[in-house]
Write an enzyme that holds these catalytic residues in place. Structure first.
Site, PDB file in Angstrom:
ATOM      1  N   ASP A 181      36.104  45.702  39.793  1.00 11.36           N
ATOM      2  CA  ASP A 181      35.547  44.844  38.755  1.00 11.36           C
ATOM      3  C   ASP A 181      35.325  43.443  39.338  1.00 11.36           C
ATOM      4  OD1 ASP A 181      38.049  43.652  38.869  1.00 11.36           O
ATOM      5  OD2 ASP A 181      38.755  44.455  36.956  1.00 11.36           O
ATOM      6  N   HIS A 225      39.021  42.619  41.180  1.00 11.95           N
ATOM      7  CA  HIS A 225      40.028  43.542  41.707  1.00 11.95           C
ATOM      8  C   HIS A 225      39.427  44.616  42.601  1.00 11.95           C
ATOM      9  CE1 HIS A 225      41.562  41.934  37.827  1.00 11.95           C
ATOM     10  NE2 HIS A 225      42.640  41.733  38.570  1.00 11.95           N
ATOM     11  N   SER A 268      47.783  40.626  37.901  1.00 11.04           N
ATOM     12  CA  SER A 268      46.990  41.836  37.682  1.00 11.04           C
ATOM     13  C   SER A 268      46.827  42.688  38.928  1.00 11.04           C
ATOM     14  CB  SER A 268      45.598  41.466  37.140  1.00 11.04           C
ATOM     15  OG  SER A 268      44.932  40.579  38.030  1.00 11.04           O
TER      16      SER A 268
END
Length: 366
Positions: A330, A333, A42
């Site tokens: 978040d 990240h 991610s």
């Protein structure tokens, strides 16, 4: 860190921050590489998981508030309020942003469309070096490499390979999974064995890329993941989780050693750069204000303690106002602002932030 070294390190990061603010958008006319091929999780995904079946079992970011600062303020699948680190590295290479996600172009029937691409992004959120990491619905690193092989017949990689950049950003999910399985209570030998096996498999993936023509490999190491908002919620005092950070440090060292004097060192013609997001985040955590950050513990978007609840950044989550003040977007990240500084340091910085050369020097190495 020695007192004499600290001003030098801060100087590099402050210069990177200033450079990042002034960095122009890339364009096809000034690209410095024939193509960029991206692999990972991610930290690098730009929308591959949008195309996967599996509903809630697949980690996605194709909904608000993700993308609020992206051009046209749209969620793209990036786990960010805007660009992620790969986008900014691509900009430094002269591209507009990261190449498109593989699954967005995989079914293109016009080979001229594929031949015109300046690379492809294969990264899949939730994936890892191990096939067993993450949901069975996501795309592990081994499958990402296989996807590259499937494209070779449609893209001019034979001519591009030696000058193109193959960028890998992965490992954190494997470390989280290992930590979670044992609740952080493993002994030193178990940790050593796990890291050794993980690095060995990483080496095999790099060798597979080499066999497909990769000669310039850029690696982004694992940041101090124990200091992300979600792990902090696991600590009674809200501190960083040292066990996770120790795993990240051990893995990073193993990868560096694999390239410098391990099995990867014997690959003829292979040049590489290991960019240290770990060193960048550590520096920001130690000196947030000097680098433009006011909050380095709480996520800008989320819920619960530190905005680090597992639900993540959803349309119903709390959203901060001054997103550029935050290190974390978040629960796991970085923000657009943090990614911009990290990319500038990895591209142009000293050996503290990229070794044995930075990414710019890797591109200049003919």
């Amino acid at each position: 860190m020695a007192a004499t070294v600290l001003p030098q390190v801060m100087g590099v990061l402050l210069a990177a921050a200033a450079f990042a603010c002034a960095a122009p958008s890339g364009s096809k006319s000034n690209n410095k590489v024939p193509a960029l091929y991206v692999f990972g999780d991610s930290t690098a995904d730009v929308g591959n998981n949008n195309y996967l079946p599996g509903g809630a079992a697949v980690p996605r970011a194709n909904f608000p508030h993700n993308g609020v600062d992206f051009p046209t303020s749209r969620p793209t699948g990036r786990f960010s309020n805007g660009y992620n680190g790969v986008d900014f590295l691509a900009v430094h290479m002269g591209l507009k942003r990261s190449p498109p996600p593989f699954l967005a172009v995989a079914n293109k029937t016009n080979k001229q469309v594929l031949r015109g691409l300046l690379g492809v992004n294969f990264a899949s959120a939730g994936s890892g070096i191990l096939d067993t990491t993450g949901s069975y619905m996501i795309i592990p690193l081994s499958q990402q490499v296989a996807q590259l092989a499937s494209l070779q017949r449609d893209m001019i990689m034979e001519q591009q390979g030696q000058r193109s950049v193959f960028l890998i950003s992965t490992g954190g999910n494997d470390l989280f999974a290992f930590f979670s399985r044992s609740n952080g209570s493993t002994d030193a030998e178990q940790r050593r064995r796990f890291i050794s096996n993980l690095v060995s498999l990483y080496e095999e993936h790099v060798k597979a890329l080499y066999a497909l023509g990769a000669r310039k490999v850029a690696v982004i190491d694992v940041p101090p993941i124990g200091c992300c908002p979600y792990p902090r919620t696991l600590h009674p005092l809200g501190a960083c989780v040292d066990a996770l950070n120790d795993l990240a440090s051990a893995f990073n060292k193993g990868v560096r050693d694999a390239f410098s004097h391990g099995s990867l060192a014997s690959l003829q013609g292979l040049s590489y750069s290991v960019g240290s997001s770990h060193a960048v985040v550590q520096s920001i955590l130690k000196h947030p204000r000097r680098l433009g950050f006011k909050d380095v513990t709480t996520a800008c978007c989320g819920s619960g303690r530190f905005n680090g609840a597992k639900s993540g950044c959803t349309p119903n989550a709390t959203l901060c106002r001054n997103r550029h003040d935050y290190l974390f977007w978040d629960m796991l990240h970085p923000t657009h602002a943090a990614s911009k500084i990290a990319a500038a340091a990895i591209y142009n910085g000293s050996t503290r932030f990229a070794t044995p050369v930075n990414l710019r020097q890797l591109l200049e190495d003919h």
